[in-house]
Design an enzyme around this catalytic site. Sequence first.
Site, PDB file in Angstrom:
ATOM      1  N   HIS A  96      21.464  27.495 -16.724  1.00 47.20           N
ATOM      2  CA  HIS A  96      21.067  26.530 -15.958  1.00 47.20           C
ATOM      3  C   HIS A  96      22.354  25.780 -15.230  1.00 47.20           C
ATOM      4  O   HIS A  96      23.176  25.061 -15.902  1.00 47.20           O
ATOM      5  CB  HIS A  96      20.468  25.426 -16.850  1.00 47.20           C
TER       6      HIS A  96
ATOM      7  N   HIS B  26      24.057  24.160 -11.447  1.00 46.88           N
ATOM      8  CA  HIS B  26      23.923  23.711 -10.072  1.00 46.88           C
ATOM      9  C   HIS B  26      25.031  23.980  -9.365  1.00 46.88           C
ATOM     10  O   HIS B  26      26.159  23.377  -9.481  1.00 46.88           O
ATOM     11  CB  HIS B  26      23.652  22.132 -10.300  1.00 46.88           C
TER      12      HIS B  26
ATOM     13  N   LYS C 234      11.609  27.135 -10.737  1.00 51.89           N
ATOM     14  CA  LYS C 234      11.875  25.980 -11.553  1.00 51.89           C
ATOM     15  C   LYS C 234      10.901  24.957 -10.958  1.00 51.89           C
ATOM     16  O   LYS C 234      10.678  24.619  -9.635  1.00 51.89           O
ATOM     17  CB  LYS C 234      13.439  25.611 -11.150  1.00 51.89           C
TER      18      LYS C 234
ATOM     19  N   HIS D 284      11.647  21.507 -15.760  1.00 47.77           N
ATOM     20  CA  HIS D 284      12.166  20.159 -16.161  1.00 47.77           C
ATOM     21  C   HIS D 284      10.933  19.109 -16.879  1.00 47.77           C
ATOM     22  O   HIS D 284      10.120  18.880 -16.087  1.00 47.77           O
ATOM     23  CB  HIS D 284      12.753  19.474 -14.655  1.00 47.77           C
TER      24      HIS D 284
ATOM     25  N   HIS E   9      16.915  22.039 -20.750  1.00 47.29           N
ATOM     26  CA  HIS E   9      17.911  20.957 -21.090  1.00 47.29           C
ATOM     27  C   HIS E   9      17.148  19.907 -22.194  1.00 47.29           C
ATOM     28  O   HIS E   9      16.745  18.689 -21.827  1.00 47.29           O
ATOM     29  CB  HIS E   9      18.641  19.969 -20.071  1.00 47.29           C
TER      30      HIS E   9
ATOM     31  N   ASP F 183      23.244  22.911 -17.378  1.00 40.18           N
ATOM     32  CA  ASP F 183      22.954  22.092 -16.454  1.00 40.18           C
ATOM     33  C   ASP F 183      24.129  21.086 -15.961  1.00 40.18           C
ATOM     34  O   ASP F 183      24.141  19.927 -15.603  1.00 40.18           O
ATOM     35  CB  ASP F 183      22.060  20.845 -17.072  1.00 40.18           C
TER      36      ASP F 183
HETATM   37 ZN   LIG Z   1      19.579  20.791 -13.761  1.00 38.13          ZN
END
Ligand SMILES: [Zn+2]
Length: 335
Positions: A13, A15, A95, A132, A167, A243
Amino acid sequence: MTSITVRKPDDFHNHLRQGEMMTHLVKETAKVFARTNVMPNTLPPIRNAEDLTKYHEELKAVGTDLEFLMTFKVMPETSPEMIPALKAAGAVAGKLYPLGVTTHSEDGVADIEALFPTFQAMLEEDLVLCLHGEVPGEDALKREEAFLPKLQAIHKNFPQLRIVLEHASSKAAVEAVKSMGDSISASVTVHHLVLTIEDVQDSAGSIHHPHHLCMPICKTDADRKALQEVVFSGHHKFFLGTDSAPHSREKKEAGHPPAGIYTTPVALPVLTELFEEAGKLDQLEAFTSQFGADFYQIPLNDSQIELVKESWIVSEEMFGVVPFRAGEQLSWKIS
Ligand SMILES: [Zn+2]
């Protein structure tokens, strides 16, 4: 112990953003990880096979040996017909962000059930669904727990669909994931193993450490303990997804900070410290480099990475971003 060598980790995960920031982030990720999932909440998001291919080319053009596991954003308009082309373009996962829960989720999903035909197509193409898992509008500490019945409902309708609760941040989520079938797993960040709500905001709810603000928010000591326990126990359904989500110092410190913590450069040293303190160093490699790959059904990495016990001070700032543990001393260093 003065050094430890583990199989090179994967980040499930991450970004990686866009533009100049992307270049820095790819290079930093490549120093630590062999492969990384690339989250699709860019602007505009990665919606279809064409977006995915274009973003993948940009990431590869940075010129590292990091391997990108591409994802797309599951949006209200993501139709079952779009899924085979996404798979063919190299997607490993889609996602889903519920409407309005985090950075760039204004186009998220309000009605999850309406997407069941799309989940069916993802199942047929053997794609992973990354969730999420928060219900917007709830108390920040309860948003994840409130989402768990939705996770259970999706799992009940699609027991074979591989789903990652991204997460995981609460005791309730740990228990729910453990209780469901093997097609359900969770990614766990570094910061949720370290921080509690007190490290983010004061008792009146005002944020005193904007660089610790993330979604889902770090929770109580009992939640953190539950995450630590399940990870240290070597539970195969829980694996590393950092994350890591940088925002500029300027944006973070200007009031109403955006959610996200930049952890890539410290992830492995901090984890090594945590596992060592718990007397569980023997479980580190499975968490960082095995369980995630097994769940995604990809081979384990061949390369290795060595950490040495040598103290170092984390940079105060990197390319305009304040990293996690900035200015602090860590005891393990990537050699
Ligand atoms: Zn994220």
